[in-house]
Design a protein around this motif. Structure first.
Motif, PDB file in Angstrom:
ATOM      1  N   PRO A   1     -11.205  12.476   2.633  1.00 15.15           N
ATOM      2  CA  PRO A   1     -11.025  13.793   3.345  1.00 15.15           C
ATOM      3  C   PRO A   1     -10.318  13.579   4.847  1.00 15.15           C
ATOM      4  O   PRO A   1      -9.777  14.660   5.250  1.00 15.15           O
ATOM      5  N   THR A   2     -10.804  12.428   5.381  1.00 21.56           N
ATOM      6  CA  THR A   2     -10.070  12.113   6.719  1.00 21.56           C
ATOM      7  C   THR A   2      -8.928  11.700   6.799  1.00 21.56           C
ATOM      8  O   THR A   2      -8.337  11.510   7.964  1.00 21.56           O
ATOM      9  N   ASN A   3      -8.279  11.389   5.662  1.00 18.07           N
ATOM     10  CA  ASN A   3      -6.742  10.923   5.768  1.00 18.07           C
ATOM     11  C   ASN A   3      -6.219  12.393   6.210  1.00 18.07           C
ATOM     12  O   ASN A   3      -6.491  13.367   5.398  1.00 18.07           O
ATOM     13  N   SER A   4      -5.122  12.393   7.179  1.00 21.89           N
ATOM     14  CA  SER A   4      -4.425  13.621   7.257  1.00 21.89           C
ATOM     15  C   SER A   4      -3.195  13.836   6.411  1.00 21.89           C
ATOM     16  O   SER A   4      -2.922  12.717   5.639  1.00 21.89           O
ATOM     17  N   LEU A   5      -2.944  14.873   6.352  1.00 22.09           N
ATOM     18  CA  LEU A   5      -1.552  15.424   5.400  1.00 22.09           C
ATOM     19  C   LEU A   5      -0.413  14.605   5.802  1.00 22.09           C
ATOM     20  O   LEU A   5       0.175  14.075   4.867  1.00 22.09           O
ATOM     21  N   LEU A   6      -0.279  14.168   7.074  1.00 20.42           N
ATOM     22  CA  LEU A   6       1.059  13.347   7.522  1.00 20.42           C
ATOM     23  C   LEU A   6       0.902  11.980   7.095  1.00 20.42           C
ATOM     24  O   LEU A   6       1.833  11.357   6.535  1.00 20.42           O
ATOM     25  N   CYS A   7      -0.475  11.446   7.168  1.00 18.44           N
ATOM     26  CA  CYS A   7      -0.734  10.108   6.506  1.00 18.44           C
ATOM     27  C   CYS A   7      -0.354   9.929   5.186  1.00 18.44           C
ATOM     28  O   CYS A   7       0.229   8.998   4.754  1.00 18.44           O
ATOM     29  N   ASN A   8      -0.928  10.944   4.213  1.00 12.80           N
ATOM     30  CA  ASN A   8      -0.859  11.005   2.896  1.00 12.80           C
ATOM     31  C   ASN A   8       0.847  11.086   2.823  1.00 12.80           C
ATOM     32  O   ASN A   8       1.234  10.394   1.486  1.00 12.80           O
ATOM     33  N   SER A   9       1.582  11.948   3.309  1.00 14.48           N
ATOM     34  CA  SER A   9       2.920  12.098   2.839  1.00 14.48           C
ATOM     35  C   SER A   9       3.453  10.788   3.063  1.00 14.48           C
ATOM     36  O   SER A   9       4.642  10.190   2.393  1.00 14.48           O
ATOM     37  N   ILE A  10       3.498  10.251   4.399  1.00 15.23           N
ATOM     38  CA  ILE A  10       4.221   8.967   4.408  1.00 15.23           C
ATOM     39  C   ILE A  10       3.850   7.932   3.507  1.00 15.23           C
ATOM     40  O   ILE A  10       4.575   7.031   3.267  1.00 15.23           O
ATOM     41  N   LEU A  11       2.391   7.614   3.404  1.00 14.73           N
ATOM     42  CA  LEU A  11       2.336   6.744   2.095  1.00 14.73           C
ATOM     43  C   LEU A  11       2.829   6.942   0.738  1.00 14.73           C
ATOM     44  O   LEU A  11       3.332   6.024  -0.045  1.00 14.73           O
ATOM     45  N   ASN A  12       2.853   8.304   0.346  1.00 16.75           N
ATOM     46  CA  ASN A  12       3.391   8.717  -0.923  1.00 16.75           C
ATOM     47  C   ASN A  12       4.912   8.571  -0.800  1.00 16.75           C
ATOM     48  O   ASN A  12       5.803   8.062  -1.960  1.00 16.75           O
TER      49      ASN A  12
ATOM     50  N   ALA B   1      -6.328   1.617  -0.678  1.00 12.27           N
ATOM     51  CA  ALA B   1      -5.705   2.674  -1.467  1.00 12.27           C
ATOM     52  C   ALA B   1      -6.603   3.132  -2.652  1.00 12.27           C
ATOM     53  O   ALA B   1      -6.929   4.392  -2.723  1.00 12.27           O
ATOM     54  N   ALA B   2      -7.335   2.157  -3.175  1.00 14.81           N
ATOM     55  CA  ALA B   2      -8.011   2.349  -4.422  1.00 14.81           C
ATOM     56  C   ALA B   2      -9.110   3.082  -4.135  1.00 14.81           C
ATOM     57  O   ALA B   2      -9.789   3.845  -5.018  1.00 14.81           O
ATOM     58  N   ASN B   3      -9.791   3.164  -2.942  1.00  9.75           N
ATOM     59  CA  ASN B   3     -11.022   3.734  -2.628  1.00  9.75           C
ATOM     60  C   ASN B   3     -10.785   4.830  -1.776  1.00  9.75           C
ATOM     61  O   ASN B   3     -11.494   5.756  -1.736  1.00  9.75           O
TER      62      ASN B   3
ATOM     63  N   PRO C   1      10.875  -4.096   8.645  1.00  8.41           N
ATOM     64  CA  PRO C   1      11.339  -3.313   7.355  1.00  8.41           C
ATOM     65  C   PRO C   1      11.647  -1.772   7.590  1.00  8.41           C
ATOM     66  O   PRO C   1      10.622  -1.148   7.891  1.00  8.41           O
ATOM     67  N   ALA C   2      12.702  -1.461   6.763  1.00 10.41           N
ATOM     68  CA  ALA C   2      12.841   0.026   7.064  1.00 10.41           C
ATOM     69  C   ALA C   2      11.888   0.657   6.163  1.00 10.41           C
ATOM     70  O   ALA C   2      11.706   1.853   6.516  1.00 10.41           O
ATOM     71  N   LEU C   3      11.370   0.180   5.208  1.00  8.30           N
ATOM     72  CA  LEU C   3      10.342   0.774   4.167  1.00  8.30           C
ATOM     73  C   LEU C   3       9.042   1.174   5.052  1.00  8.30           C
ATOM     74  O   LEU C   3       8.465   2.234   4.890  1.00  8.30           O
ATOM     75  N   LEU C   4       8.912   0.586   6.176  1.00  6.56           N
ATOM     76  CA  LEU C   4       7.389   0.911   6.984  1.00  6.56           C
ATOM     77  C   LEU C   4       7.791   1.406   8.137  1.00  6.56           C
ATOM     78  O   LEU C   4       6.795   1.692   8.961  1.00  6.56           O
ATOM     79  N   LYS C   5       9.191   1.939   8.529  1.00  4.48           N
ATOM     80  CA  LYS C   5       9.199   2.334   9.893  1.00  4.48           C
ATOM     81  C   LYS C   5       8.541   3.591  10.149  1.00  4.48           C
ATOM     82  O   LYS C   5       7.877   3.749  11.327  1.00  4.48           O
ATOM     83  N   ASP C   6       8.211   4.600   9.226  1.00  4.88           N
ATOM     84  CA  ASP C   6       7.559   5.907   9.540  1.00  4.88           C
ATOM     85  C   ASP C   6       6.137   5.549   9.875  1.00  4.88           C
ATOM     86  O   ASP C   6       5.471   6.193  10.602  1.00  4.88           O
ATOM     87  N   LEU C   7       5.549   4.596   8.788  1.00  2.00           N
ATOM     88  CA  LEU C   7       4.237   4.397   8.986  1.00  2.00           C
ATOM     89  C   LEU C   7       3.973   3.484  10.467  1.00  2.00           C
ATOM     90  O   LEU C   7       3.102   4.116  10.967  1.00  2.00           O
ATOM     91  N   ASP C   8       4.550   2.607  10.630  1.00  2.00           N
ATOM     92  CA  ASP C   8       4.568   1.691  11.825  1.00  2.00           C
ATOM     93  C   ASP C   8       4.785   2.538  13.140  1.00  2.00           C
ATOM     94  O   ASP C   8       3.957   2.364  14.006  1.00  2.00           O
ATOM     95  N   LYS C   9       5.385   3.493  12.980  1.00  2.98           N
ATOM     96  CA  LYS C   9       5.960   4.166  14.265  1.00  2.98           C
ATOM     97  C   LYS C   9       4.330   4.963  14.466  1.00  2.98           C
ATOM     98  O   LYS C   9       4.050   5.199  15.730  1.00  2.98           O
ATOM     99  N   GLN C  10       3.726   5.689  13.545  1.00  6.39           N
ATOM    100  CA  GLN C  10       2.418   6.302  13.913  1.00  6.39           C
ATOM    101  C   GLN C  10       1.338   5.207  14.478  1.00  6.39           C
ATOM    102  O   GLN C  10       0.605   5.664  15.383  1.00  6.39           O
ATOM    103  N   LEU C  11       1.289   4.085  13.922  1.00  9.97           N
ATOM    104  CA  LEU C  11       0.239   3.294  14.254  1.00  9.97           C
ATOM    105  C   LEU C  11       0.530   2.733  15.680  1.00  9.97           C
ATOM    106  O   LEU C  11      -0.487   2.125  16.289  1.00  9.97           O
TER     107      LEU C  11
END
Length: 445
Positions: free
Chosen positions: A318-329, A311-313, A396-406
Motif C-alpha cells: 500500500p505504500t507504493n504510490s500510484l505513480l510508482c505502480n504506473s511506471i513499473l506497469n 515485485a513478487a512480494n 536504457p530508454a526502458l528505465l528512463k522514467d523510473l530512473d528519473k524518479q530515483l
C-alpha cells in the motif's frame, strides 16, 4: 357472644376477602405473571413488527472492529421472513433478496439465515489484510435485540457484543451506496496531490498535528501525534458517505468528539466542525510532518546496506504510490510477455563498486546497473543520488522514467516503516521530494 362482637368479626372477614380479591386481580393483571417464554414471544413479535414498519427499510453503518477496520453501510427491507439487502462493501451495490428469522434463546435475535452482502463480513476466508488472515472482517450475521432508542433499533453483535444501530432508511439511501463508493478515491488520495497527509485538530486554543496513513482494503487509518515525546494516537475506522466520511472512534478535539467529515473538492481536505471553534481536518502536506535521519546510514563512508523492491512480494504494497505502480506497469508492458521487472535494488557502499541501483528482470533479460554518487540535503533531510555512469554504456530508454524518479535532484525521503510485509525484514520507503513517487523495499541487513 354479644351482637356487637359478632358484627365486628364479620366486618373484619369481609375486609379480608376484599383484600385477597384485589391482590388476586393485581396478580392476574401484572406483566410479571407472564412466563419467560411468553415474554420472549412478545419481544419476538415486537422486533418483527418493528423491522417491517419502516417504508424504505433500515440503514446500518457496521463498524466490525474499530481497532483495525472501518465501517460498511448496509440497507435492508424486511417483509414476512424475506429481506432485500444492498451494501457498499464493493462496487456491486445492487439489491439482493435473502431470508431472515427472529431467533429465540436467552434473548431475541435478528438472524440473516441465507447468504447475502452482510455475510461477506463474517467469512473468515475473505480478509482485507495479512493480519486478518483467517479472521475476515470480523463481522456477524446474528444480532441480539436490545430495544428502541429515539426511533432507532438497538442491537448488540453476537461475536463481540458491540452496539449496532438500525436507523430508518430513506429512498435515497439505496441509491447513495454507489455515491459512497465514488468517495473512495478521495480518501485514498489523488495522484495529482502530495503523498503526505496529516490530521490537524484545533480546539480553539491549541493546534495539534498527527501523521495520517490510510489503508483502503481495511478502510482503516492510523494517525500518530508528531509532538516530541507524545504517544497520543487518533486511529480510526472510516465509513464512506456521499459527501465525505464518518469515522469511529470519533476524533477527540478538546472535550468534543467529531465523527462526520465533509469532503472539500477544491483542496482535497476532509473537514469536521464542532462548537466554540473546534475543528478537525485531514489534509495534504508537501513534505513529511517528521523528517527522519533514516537516510544517514546510506551515505558514503558507512557500512554496506542493501534495500530491494521485490515485485513478487511488494508489487501490491500500500505504500507504493500510484505513480510508482504506473511506471513499473509501463516498463512491463513494453517488454516481451515472459519478461517483467523482478527487483529494483539499492546498493550502498559496496566496497570498490561504490553505490549503485540494479534492475533485474524475469525471463532471462540481463540485469542493468546504474552507478550513483550519494550526497545529502541536511536541511530537508533527503538522500540525493546523482549519475555516475551505467555499466556497459548509456541509460536504457526502458528505465528512463523510473530512473528519473530515483535520481530526483531534490532528493529522496527515506523512512523506516513500522509495519512488515510477508517477511520479518524491515520495510523502508524511498519517496521523491518533488513528485508523487514512492517505492517500497525490504532491508537486507
Amino acid at each position: 357472644m354479644k351482637l356487637k362482637t359478632i358484627i365486628n368479626y364479620l366486618l373484619v372477614a369481609i375486609l379480608a376477602v376484599q383484600l385477597v380479591s384485589c391482590d388476586n386481580k393485581e396478580t392476574l393483571d401484572s406483566p410479571f405473571n407472564a412466563t419467560p417464554t411468553e415474554r420472549l414471544n412478545a419481544k419476538q413479535k415486537e422486533l418483527n413488527d418493528l423491522l417491517q414498519s419502516s417504508e424504505f427499510g433500515w440503514k446500518a453503518i457496521y463498524f466490525t472492529d474499530t481497532t483495525q477496520l472501518g465501517g460498511f453501510t448496509h440497507v435492508f427491507k424486511f417483509k414476512d421472513g424475506k429481506v432485500d439487502m444492498a451494501s457498499d462493501f464493493d462496487d456491486d451495490t445492487a439489491v439482493y433478496p435473502s431470508e431472515y428469522s427472529i431467533g429465540l434463546g436467552s434473548t431475541v435475535s435478528l438472524i440473516f439465515t441465507t447468504k447475502n452482502k452482510i455475510h461477506l463480513l463474517s467469512d473468515s476466508n475473505n480478509y482485507p489484510t495479512a493480519a486478518l488472515r483467517g479472521k475476515g472482517y470480523k463481522g456477524d450475521f446474528q444480532f441480539s435485540y436490545y430495544g428502541q432508542d429515539n426511533g432507532q433499533i438497538v442491537f448488540k453483535t453476537n461475536r463481540s457484543f458491540e452496539e449496532l444501530r438500525f436507523v430508518k432508511a430513506t429512498a435515497t439511501d439505496w441509491t447513495d451506496l454507489a455515491k459512497n463508493r465514488a468517495m473512495i478515491p478521495n480518501v485514498v488520495g489523488a495522484s495529482t496531490r502530495p503523498l503526505f497527509r496529516l490530521l490537524e485538530t484545533n480546539d480553539g486554543t491549541k493546534v495539534s498535528q498527527f501523521d495520517f496513513s490510510f489503508t483502503a482494503p481495511s478502510r482503516y487509518a492510523t494517525a500518530n501525534s508528531i509532538e516530541t515525546g507524545s504517544s497520543v494516537t487518533s486511529n480510526m475506522g472510516i465509513a464512506y458517505t456521499p459527501t465525505g466520511i464518518i469515522v469511529s472512534p470519533a476524533v477527540k478535539v478538546g472535550t468534543q468528539k467529531l465523527s462526520v467529515f465533509t469532503f472539500d473538492a477544491a483542496t482535497g481536505n476532509f473537514n469536521a466542525t464542532g462548537t466554540g471553534g473546534a475543528t478537525a481536518s485531514i489534509r495534504y502536506s508537501n513534505k513529511p510532518l517528521v523528517l527522519t535521519d533514516d537516510y544517514k546510514p546510506l551515505l558514503a563512508g558507512n557500512t554496506k546496506t542493501v534495500y530491494a523492491y521485490i515485485a513478487a512480494n511488494l508489487a501490491t504494497a500500500p505504500t507504493n504510490s500510484l505513480l510508482c505502480n504506473s511506471i513499473l506497469n509501463a516498463i512491463n508492458a513494453s517488454l516481451p510477455s515472459t519478461q517483467k521487472v523482478n527487483r529494483v535494488t539499492f546498493n550502498f557502499n559496496d566496497g570498490a563498486n561504490g553505490s549503485y541501483i540494479s534492475y533485474s528482470f524475469t525471463g532471462g533479460k540481463a540485469t542493468l546497473y546504474h552507478f550513483v554518487k550519494v550526497t545529502e540535503d541536511p536541511v530537508n533531510k533527503t538522500l540525493i543520488l546523482t549519475n555516475d555512469g551505467w555499466l556497459g554504456g548509456s541509460e536504457p530508454a526502458l528505465l528512463k522514467d523510473l530512473d528519473k524518479q530515483l535520481l530526483d535532484t531534490k532528493g529522496l525521503y527515506v523512512k523506516k516503516e513500522s509495519f512488515r510485509i510477508t517477511f520479518s525484514n524491515s520495510i523502508y520507503t524511498f519517496t521523491s521530494a518533488s513528485s508523487n513517487f514512492r517505492i517500497t523495499t525490504y532491508a537486507f541487513q
